[in-house]
Design a protein around this motif. Structure first.
Motif, mmCIF file in Angstrom:
data_model
loop_
_atom_site.group_PDB
_atom_site.id
_atom_site.type_symbol
_atom_site.label_atom_id
_atom_site.label_comp_id
_atom_site.label_asym_id
_atom_site.label_seq_id
_atom_site.Cartn_x
_atom_site.Cartn_y
_atom_site.Cartn_z
ATOM 1 N N THR A 16 38.067 43.738 36.462
ATOM 2 C CA THR A 16 37.796 42.767 37.519
ATOM 3 C C THR A 16 38.712 43.017 38.711
ATOM 4 N N LYS A 18 39.362 40.259 40.759
ATOM 5 C CA LYS A 18 40.028 38.954 40.777
ATOM 6 C C LYS A 18 40.863 38.772 39.505
ATOM 7 N N TYR A 20 42.545 36.030 36.641
ATOM 8 C CA TYR A 20 42.117 34.786 36.005
ATOM 9 C C TYR A 20 43.259 34.189 35.189
#
Length: 169
Positions: A16, A18, A20
């Motif tokens: 990813t 991003k 988390y």
């Protein structure tokens, strides 16, 4: 695709962009005979900058019957659904096993993270549960291959990575 077990060689990991901290991830997977892979989370790209995948907590995807890694580690903590090298996957609802549907069949991996509480689910059965900020978790890390990385699995947020471990998955 297969590269004979070499990590991140045929296409590489899928990571990813991003980061988390709290999330729920559900992934359907099907593996070939003898396969090894994993779903990593709280990945810190600053750790393990050499060859291979980045380091993070890992939902193990493995052919337990054939792949030799299933017999390494401690008490089955490297088998399918396990928190790799730390906590063995087991059925929390009954003694009937993990509910793995087998090699060549579709299976579902689900990872649920809320604050420090983490759960691994394999085909709708909870198989691992832990608090990544607990003293018990810290002790498990200190007795694992991850002991050399300070704060392993305890970073506030991290990337999610689908591992290319050189086997067809």
């Amino acid at each position: 695709l297969s590269s004979g077990g070499a990590e991140s060689r045929n296409g590489g990991d899928i990571v990813t962009i991003k980061t988390y901290s709290n999330f729920e991830l559900s992934v359907d997977f099907k593996m070939t005979e003898g396969a090894n892979s994993g779903i990593k989370y709280f990945v810190d790209p600053e750790l393990n900058k050499g060859e291979g995948s980045a380091i993070g907590l890992e939902f193990q995807i493995l052919d337990d019957k054939i792949h030799p890694d299933a017999k390494k580690g401690k008490n089955g903590n490297r088998t399918v659904g396990s928190l790799y090298d730390l906590i063995r996957a087991e059925n929390f609802e009954s003694s009937r096993g993990k509910n793995f549907k087998g090699v060549g069949n579709w299976n579902n991996a689900r990872i649920v993270v809320k604050d420090g509480h983490v759960e691994h689910w394999l085909n709708q059965i909870k198989v691992v549960e832990f608090d990544r900020f607990s003293q018990m978790f810290k002790a498990l890390v200190e007795k694992s291959k991850y002991e050399k990385w300070e704060n392993f699995g305890r970073v506030p947020e991290g990337l999610i990575l689908l591992q290319d471990h050189g086997d067809e998955v």
